[in-house]
Write an enzyme that holds these catalytic residues in place. Structure first.
Site, PDB file in Angstrom:
ATOM      1  N   LYS A 160      30.056   5.445  21.435  1.00 20.87           N
ATOM      2  CA  LYS A 160      31.127   4.494  21.726  1.00 20.87           C
ATOM      3  C   LYS A 160      32.459   5.235  21.688  1.00 20.87           C
ATOM      4  O   LYS A 160      33.149   5.260  20.693  1.00 20.87           O
ATOM      5  CB  LYS A 160      31.079   3.365  20.698  1.00 20.87           C
TER       6      LYS A 160
HETATM    7  C1  LIG Z   1      30.167  -0.681  27.090  1.00 22.86           C
HETATM    8  C2  LIG Z   1      29.597  -1.633  26.067  1.00 22.86           C
HETATM    9  N1  LIG Z   1      28.304  -2.042  26.233  1.00 22.86           N
HETATM   10  C3  LIG Z   1      27.728  -2.890  25.342  1.00 22.86           C
HETATM   11  C4  LIG Z   1      28.431  -3.381  24.258  1.00 22.86           C
HETATM   12  C5  LIG Z   1      27.696  -4.309  23.302  1.00 22.86           C
HETATM   13  O1  LIG Z   1      27.359  -3.546  22.151  1.00 22.86           O
HETATM   14  P1  LIG Z   1      27.168  -4.288  20.739  1.00 22.86           P
HETATM   15  O2  LIG Z   1      28.519  -4.735  20.313  1.00 22.86           O
HETATM   16  O3  LIG Z   1      26.620  -3.218  19.838  1.00 22.86           O
HETATM   17  O4  LIG Z   1      26.232  -5.439  20.945  1.00 22.86           O
HETATM   18  C6  LIG Z   1      29.776  -2.993  24.037  1.00 22.86           C
HETATM   19  C7  LIG Z   1      30.533  -3.509  22.829  1.00 22.86           C
HETATM   20  N2  LIG Z   1      31.936  -3.731  23.115  1.00 22.86           N
HETATM   21  C8  LIG Z   1      32.785  -3.805  21.948  1.00 22.86           C
HETATM   22  C9  LIG Z   1      34.234  -3.576  22.326  1.00 22.86           C
HETATM   23  C10 LIG Z   1      34.860  -4.689  23.114  1.00 22.86           C
HETATM   24  C11 LIG Z   1      36.321  -4.380  23.395  1.00 22.86           C
HETATM   25  O5  LIG Z   1      36.905  -5.146  24.158  1.00 22.86           O
HETATM   26  O6  LIG Z   1      36.869  -3.392  22.865  1.00 22.86           O
HETATM   27  C12 LIG Z   1      32.562  -5.133  21.194  1.00 22.86           C
HETATM   28  O7  LIG Z   1      31.825  -6.017  21.692  1.00 22.86           O
HETATM   29  O8  LIG Z   1      33.105  -5.241  20.070  1.00 22.86           O
HETATM   30  C13 LIG Z   1      30.352  -2.090  24.947  1.00 22.86           C
HETATM   31  O9  LIG Z   1      31.625  -1.664  24.789  1.00 22.86           O
END
Ligand SMILES: Cc1[nH+]cc(COP(=O)(O)O)c(CN[C@@H](CCC(=O)O)C(=O)O)c1O
Length: 306
Positions: free
Chosen positions: A158
Site C-alpha cells: 500500500k
Molecule cells: C487500491 C486499493 N484496493 C483495495 C483496497 C481495499 O483494501 P482493504 O481496506 O484492506 O479492504 C484499498 C483500500 N483503500 C484505503 C484507502 C482509501 C483512501 O481513500 O485513501 C481504505 O479503504 O482505507 C485500496 O486502496
C-alpha cells in the site's frame, strides 16, 4: 473536511494536530515513498474496537519491505500508539491512518540516509462514498487509465505513490458524471477500484480478481469471502474478469476499509442487474455491518478493543 484539532502520534511522540508537520524536502514528498494503512474502528455494542488490526499491521510491515524501509517501532508500540490516539481524540468510531515514509535528510531518488518516519492519525469518517451509496449503489465508469502492473511496482504494497494512478482514474470518472472508477490492469482485465476491491455476482456465485491481477490484497475482500463462504456461497477468488463481464453481471460491489461494502448499480451508463443494490450484495453488506458492529459474536479475534 478534516477536524483541525486532536492528537497525532509521530515517531513516538503525541503531538497536536497543527504541530504534526514535515519538512518540504522530505523524500516522500518528492518521490511518493510512503506506505500506509486505512483501518476502521467501530462503535460496537461491546465498545470501540479496531477491525482486523493485526492483519492491517501485518500488511503495514510487509508494505515497507520492497522499499527497504526500517520501521523502528514494534507491533506493540504501534498498537498502543493507535489505541492511545483513538482515546486521546475521544473517538467512539474512527478512521485510522498509520503512515511510514522516507523523511528529511537529502534529496535524490535514492533515499540514502533519509529516516523512516512513522505516524498514526485518526478521525471520524462516515460512509466513504456516502450513506446513500451504501443503500442504493453508485454509478461507476471504467477508466481510460490502466492500473500499474504488479511487474512495474508491488501492487500488494500500500504505497502512497500508487495513489496518483488512483486519483487520475477516479477524477476522470467523476468528471464524466460517475461517482467512482473501475480500473483495468495492463492485460485489460478488471483489477479493482482506485481504493477498493471489486466483486461480481453471477448465478448466485461470487467472483473477485486474484492477486495476480495487480490488485491490493484487501482485508475487507478477505472478510467478504469468509462471510460469503460461511453463508454457503461459492467464491471464485482467483479469476480474471473481462470488462464485458461487468456489464452482464447480476450484481457488482466494492469492498474496502473505507468503502466497506458499496453496491455498484451502473457501469459505463449500463444498468447492472436490478439497477440498485442486489440481493446477494445486500445479504453480505448486512452480514458485514452486523459483524463490525458486534451484533454477532462471530470472529471475535478480528476485534481489538480500545
Ligand atoms: C487500491 C486499493 N484496493 C483495495 C483496497 C481495499 O483494501 P482493504 O481496506 O484492506 O479492504 C484499498 C483500500 N483503500 C484505503 C484507502 C482509501 C483512501 O481513500 O485513501 C481504505 O479503504 O482505507 C485500496 O486502496
Amino acid at each position: 473536511e478534516m477536524e483541525e484539532d486532536g492528537t497525532i502520534w509521530m515517531n513516538g511522540e503525541y503531538v497536536d494536530w497543527e504541530d504534526a508537520t514535515v519538512h518540504v524536502l522530505s523524500h516522500a514528498m518528492h518521490y511518493g515513498t510512503g506506505i500506509f494503512e486505512g483501518v476502521r474502528a467501530y462503535d460496537t455494542e461491546e465498545g470501540t474496537a479496531i477491525f482486523r488490526w493485526e492483519e492491517h499491521l501485518d500488511r503495514f510491515y510487509n508494505s515497507a519491505k520492497p522499499y527497504d524501509m526500517e520501521i523502528d517501532f514494534s507491533r506493540e508500540e504501534l498498537t498502543e500508539a493507535t489505541l492511545e490516539v483513538i482515546r486521546r481524540n475521544d473517538l467512539d468510531s474512527a478512521y485510522v491512518r498509520p503512515l511510514a515514509y522516507y523523511g528529511y535528510d537529502s534529496l535524490g531518488v535514492s533515499p540514502g540516509d533519509c529516516p523512516t518516519d512513522v505516524s498514526v492519525a485518526a478521525w471520524p469518517w462516515g460512509a466513504y462514498l456516502g450513506q446513500e451509496a451504501l443503500e442504493n449503489g453508485i454509478k461507476v465508469e471504467v477508466s481510460s487509465w490502466r492500473k500499474h502492473a504488479s511487474s512495474q511496482i508491488p501492487t500488494n504494497a500500500k504505497t502512497t505513490g500508487l495513489y496518483v494512478n488512483s486519483m487520475l482514474a477516479g477524477e476522470e470518472a467523476r468528471r464524466h458524471g460517475a461517482e467512482e472508477a473501475i480500473v483495468l490492469n495492463k492485460e485489460g482485465n478488471v483489477a479493482e477500484g482506485p481504493g477498493e476491491n471489486i466483486f461480481l455476482v453471477r448465478d448466485d456465485e461470487l467472483y473477485t480478481p486474484g492477486l495476480s491481477e495487480s490488485i491490493l490484497d484487501g482485508i475487507t475482500r478477505d472478510t467478504v469471502i469468509t462471510l460469503a463462504e460461511e453463508r454457503g456461497y461459492e467464491v471464485h477468488d482467483n479469476v480474471s474478469i473481462s470488462r464485458g463481464e461487468l456489464h452482464t453481471a447480476d450484481e457488482l460491489f466494492f469492498s474496502g476499509s473505507a468503502a466497506e461494502v458499496t453496491p455498484i448499480r451502473q457501469v459505463d451508463n449500463i444498468e447492472i442487474g436490478n439497477g440498485g443494490r442486489g440481493p446477494v450484495t445486500e445479504e453480505l453488506q448486512t452480514a458485514f455491518f452486523d459483524l463490525v458492529n458486534r451484533r454477532t459474536d462471530d470472529h471475535e479475534e478480528w476485534f481489538t478493543y480500545v
